[in-house]
Design an enzyme around this catalytic site. Structure first.
Site, mmCIF file in Angstrom:
data_model
loop_
_atom_site.group_PDB
_atom_site.id
_atom_site.type_symbol
_atom_site.label_atom_id
_atom_site.label_comp_id
_atom_site.label_asym_id
_atom_site.label_seq_id
_atom_site.Cartn_x
_atom_site.Cartn_y
_atom_site.Cartn_z
ATOM 1 N N ASP A 2 -6.156 -3.134 -8.415
ATOM 2 C CA ASP A 2 -7.114 -2.064 -8.096
ATOM 3 C C ASP A 2 -8.084 -1.806 -9.254
ATOM 4 O O ASP A 2 -9.291 -1.644 -9.046
ATOM 5 C CB ASP A 2 -6.374 -0.760 -7.764
ATOM 6 C CG ASP A 2 -5.801 -0.769 -6.353
ATOM 7 O OD1 ASP A 2 -6.300 -1.544 -5.508
ATOM 8 O OD2 ASP A 2 -4.850 -0.002 -6.094
ATOM 9 N N ASP A 29 -1.642 20.758 -12.038
ATOM 10 C CA ASP A 29 -0.494 20.191 -12.761
ATOM 11 C C ASP A 29 -0.483 18.670 -12.683
ATOM 12 O O ASP A 29 -0.097 17.980 -13.623
ATOM 13 C CB ASP A 29 0.825 20.722 -12.179
ATOM 14 C CG ASP A 29 1.015 22.188 -12.533
ATOM 15 O OD1 ASP A 29 0.221 22.701 -13.343
ATOM 16 O OD2 ASP A 29 1.944 22.807 -11.982
ATOM 17 N N ARG A 30 -0.907 18.143 -11.523
ATOM 18 C CA ARG A 30 -0.917 16.683 -11.367
ATOM 19 C C ARG A 30 -1.991 16.057 -12.286
ATOM 20 O O ARG A 30 -1.770 14.997 -12.866
ATOM 21 C CB ARG A 30 -1.198 16.350 -9.906
ATOM 22 C CG ARG A 30 -0.771 14.964 -9.531
ATOM 23 C CD ARG A 30 -0.853 14.802 -8.033
ATOM 24 N NE ARG A 30 -0.516 13.463 -7.628
ATOM 25 C CZ ARG A 30 -0.775 12.980 -6.418
ATOM 26 N NH1 ARG A 30 -1.370 13.734 -5.514
ATOM 27 N NH2 ARG A 30 -0.444 11.749 -6.112
ATOM 28 N N THR A 58 0.841 -1.186 0.000
ATOM 29 C CA THR A 58 0.000 0.000 0.000
ATOM 30 C C THR A 58 0.885 1.247 0.000
ATOM 31 O O THR A 58 2.114 1.137 -0.016
ATOM 32 C CB THR A 58 -1.005 -0.047 1.183
ATOM 33 O OG1 THR A 58 -1.957 0.988 1.002
ATOM 34 C CG2 THR A 58 -0.315 0.117 2.531
ATOM 35 N N LYS A 80 3.743 1.323 -3.221
ATOM 36 C CA LYS A 80 3.283 0.802 -4.510
ATOM 37 C C LYS A 80 4.249 1.148 -5.640
ATOM 38 O O LYS A 80 4.397 0.389 -6.582
ATOM 39 C CB LYS A 80 1.886 1.339 -4.846
ATOM 40 C CG LYS A 80 0.786 0.762 -3.969
ATOM 41 C CD LYS A 80 -0.571 1.319 -4.379
ATOM 42 C CE LYS A 80 -1.685 0.609 -3.616
ATOM 43 N NZ LYS A 80 -3.019 1.035 -4.039
ATOM 44 N N ALA A 85 -6.180 12.832 -8.725
ATOM 45 C CA ALA A 85 -5.206 12.423 -9.754
ATOM 46 C C ALA A 85 -4.062 11.636 -9.132
ATOM 47 O O ALA A 85 -2.958 11.615 -9.660
ATOM 48 C CB ALA A 85 -4.676 13.663 -10.480
ATOM 49 N N GLY A 86 -4.333 10.971 -8.000
ATOM 50 C CA GLY A 86 -3.308 10.168 -7.336
ATOM 51 C C GLY A 86 -3.287 8.747 -7.901
ATOM 52 O O GLY A 86 -3.778 8.487 -9.005
ATOM 53 N N GLY A 87 -2.712 7.836 -7.114
ATOM 54 C CA GLY A 87 -2.545 6.453 -7.568
ATOM 55 C C GLY A 87 -3.872 5.778 -7.897
ATOM 56 O O GLY A 87 -3.985 5.079 -8.917
ATOM 57 N N ALA A 88 -4.880 5.979 -7.052
ATOM 58 C CA ALA A 88 -6.172 5.315 -7.292
ATOM 59 C C ALA A 88 -6.815 5.878 -8.560
ATOM 60 O O ALA A 88 -7.371 5.126 -9.378
ATOM 61 C CB ALA A 88 -7.082 5.516 -6.087
HETATM 62 P P1 NAP Z 1 -3.018 9.563 -3.308
HETATM 63 O O1 NAP Z 1 -2.157 8.938 -4.357
HETATM 64 O O2 NAP Z 1 -2.388 10.129 -2.078
HETATM 65 O O3 NAP Z 1 -3.913 10.698 -4.019
HETATM 66 C C1 NAP Z 1 -4.794 11.481 -3.277
HETATM 67 C C2 NAP Z 1 -5.614 12.372 -4.209
HETATM 68 O O4 NAP Z 1 -6.612 13.043 -3.439
HETATM 69 C C3 NAP Z 1 -4.793 13.449 -4.902
HETATM 70 O O5 NAP Z 1 -5.341 13.689 -6.175
HETATM 71 C C4 NAP Z 1 -4.998 14.661 -3.985
HETATM 72 O O6 NAP Z 1 -4.929 15.908 -4.655
HETATM 73 C C5 NAP Z 1 -6.441 14.456 -3.574
HETATM 74 N N1 NAP Z 1 -6.708 15.092 -2.282
HETATM 75 C C6 NAP Z 1 -6.181 14.782 -1.080
HETATM 76 N N2 NAP Z 1 -6.671 15.579 -0.131
HETATM 77 C C7 NAP Z 1 -7.522 16.446 -0.753
HETATM 78 C C8 NAP Z 1 -8.336 17.522 -0.307
HETATM 79 N N3 NAP Z 1 -8.389 17.873 0.994
HETATM 80 N N4 NAP Z 1 -9.096 18.184 -1.205
HETATM 81 C C9 NAP Z 1 -9.057 17.838 -2.518
HETATM 82 N N5 NAP Z 1 -8.295 16.827 -3.020
HETATM 83 C C10 NAP Z 1 -7.544 16.138 -2.130
HETATM 84 O O7 NAP Z 1 -4.096 8.498 -2.753
HETATM 85 P P2 NAP Z 1 -4.791 7.302 -3.581
HETATM 86 O O8 NAP Z 1 -4.048 6.052 -3.384
HETATM 87 O O9 NAP Z 1 -5.079 7.784 -4.948
HETATM 88 O O10 NAP Z 1 -6.164 7.118 -2.749
HETATM 89 C C11 NAP Z 1 -7.223 8.033 -2.864
HETATM 90 C C12 NAP Z 1 -8.444 7.500 -2.107
HETATM 91 O O11 NAP Z 1 -8.899 6.285 -2.683
HETATM 92 C C13 NAP Z 1 -8.185 7.200 -0.631
HETATM 93 O O12 NAP Z 1 -9.324 7.619 0.103
HETATM 94 C C14 NAP Z 1 -8.065 5.695 -0.580
HETATM 95 O O13 NAP Z 1 -8.454 5.152 0.671
HETATM 96 C C15 NAP Z 1 -9.062 5.307 -1.669
HETATM 97 N N6 NAP Z 1 -8.789 3.965 -2.242
HETATM 98 C C16 NAP Z 1 -9.761 3.017 -2.105
HETATM 99 C C17 NAP Z 1 -9.560 1.753 -2.641
HETATM 100 C C18 NAP Z 1 -10.630 0.711 -2.488
HETATM 101 O O14 NAP Z 1 -10.329 -0.476 -2.630
HETATM 102 N N7 NAP Z 1 -11.870 1.090 -2.272
HETATM 103 C C19 NAP Z 1 -8.356 1.459 -3.313
HETATM 104 C C20 NAP Z 1 -7.373 2.467 -3.439
HETATM 105 C C21 NAP Z 1 -7.615 3.730 -2.893
HETATM 106 P P3 NAP Z 1 -3.536 16.729 -4.849
HETATM 107 O O15 NAP Z 1 -2.829 16.071 -6.021
HETATM 108 O O16 NAP Z 1 -3.984 18.113 -5.133
HETATM 109 O O17 NAP Z 1 -2.764 16.578 -3.551
#
Ligand code: NAP
Length: 276
Positions: free
Chosen positions: A83, A136-137, A43, A47, A109-112
């Site tokens: 995923d 930008d991301r 995780t 990753k 625009a993160g990993g998920a």
């Molecule tokens: P990540 O790589 O850290 O990306 C987080 C994303 O959320 C980025 O685009 C970030 O924007 C945005 N963000 C964070 N805080 C914010 C805020 N206060 N306001 C607006 N945007 C915000 O995380 P990830 O791995 O993609 O995971 C994202 C979510 O998906 C998490 O809640 C995770 O638990 C969930 N998830 C669920 C599963 C499942 O099996 N259901 C699997 C994977 C992930 P910036 O680029 O601007 O920072």
């Protein structure tokens, strides 16, 4: 969820959680072979950190440059990403509508978000509008995956007014940000306009709470909704299939996940919501 599945399958195996610092990940992965592990899940933030230590990457891990499942095949460490499959299986189970040609607003625009973009591209969805706090991301995601997967896509800043103006009939909206996750359950990544266009589907990757404010509001305004629990269960089931070649019981896993979530609601003092 994993251990319940193994018990149900009669597997003499156990799933353990380990906190591994990124700079020792190579040792940990090599140790999997030495210790005779079937494999591992990774995780955040491991990753991407795992890539240099793997012998081979399977799709979509190779396109996404992110691995959540590792297994050994003929002495080689192979990295996969379940995923995207997990989300698609959840969509098929709960919504079941065609994605081809479907307009999508991807929030985050993160990993998920990258994994979901790949899943959508595989089904021919588009155009995909990636809305992120950091523009930008979002632009980097569109430039990278949009181009490589030949999917019509556009980057925008995450903003409720813009969001409302981009919603059309049948739009699929997917929250890939952690906004609204427990304990901040009173937050939503966007404000839904009123009234909603017909045929909107709202998906949240968050599973704690099961029924986020984002989903609850969309549902009240007539949208179909899908929470993150289905993806969580399906990505885990897909990993078990990779490790064992066998399909676990989704129902056993879902029940175990719900039991664990109820425990965490109890601890956080938040109220459990109904199943999405
Ligand atoms: P990540 O790589 O850290 O990306 C987080 C994303 O959320 C980025 O685009 C970030 O924007 C945005 N963000 C964070 N805080 C914010 C805020 N206060 N306001 C607006 N945007 C915000 O995380 P990830 O791995 O993609 O995971 C994202 C979510 O998906 C998490 O809640 C995770 O638990 C969930 N998830 C669920 C599963 C499942 O099996 N259901 C699997 C994977 C992930 P910036 O680029 O601007 O920072």
């Amino acid at each position: 969820m994993h251990n319940a599945a193994y018990r149900d399958m009669g597997l003499d195996a156990v799933y353990l959680a380990a906190s591994v610092p990124a700079h020792r990940l190579g040792e940990a992965l090599r140790g999997l072979r030495t210790l005779g592990f079937l494999g591992a899940n990774l995780t955040l933030p491991l990753k991407e950190a795992a890539l240099p230590y793997l012998d081979e990457l399977e799709e979509p891990a190779s396109t996404l440059r992110a691995v959540n499942t590792v297994r050994e095949v003929g002495g080689r460490l192979v990295g996969s990403n379940t995923d995207a499959t997990g989300w698609l299986r959840s969509w098929e189970e709960q919504i079941g509508e065609p994605l081809e040609g479907r307009r999508v607003l991807l929030l985050g625009a993160g990993g998920a978000a990258r994994a979901i973009f790949w899943a959508l591209a595989m089904r021919g969805a588009g155009p995909i509008l990636v809305m992120n706090r950091d523009h930008d991301r979002a632009a980097a995601l569109v430039e990278d995956l949009g181009r490589r997967l030949r999917t019509a896509s556009r980057a925008m800043v995450l903003d409720s007014d813009l969001f409302g103006s981009e919603l059309g009939p049948g739009t699929v909206v997917i929250n890939c940000t952690p906004v609204g996750m427990s304990p901040h359950t009173e937050e939503s990544p966007v404000v839904w306009p009123r009234p909603l266009p017909p045929g909107v589907v709202a998906c949240d990757l968050i599973y704690n709470p099961l029924n986020s404010l984002f989903l609850a509001t969309a549902r009240r305004r007539g949208a179909r909704v899908m929470g993150g629990l289905g993806m969580l269960v399906h990505q885990a089931a897909a990993a078990i299939e990779l490790w064992t070649g066998r399909r676990p019981s989704l129902e056993v896993m879902r029940r175990a996940a719900l039991r664990a979530l109820r425990g965490s609601y109890h601890e956080s003092g938040a109220r459990p919501a109904s199943r999405p």
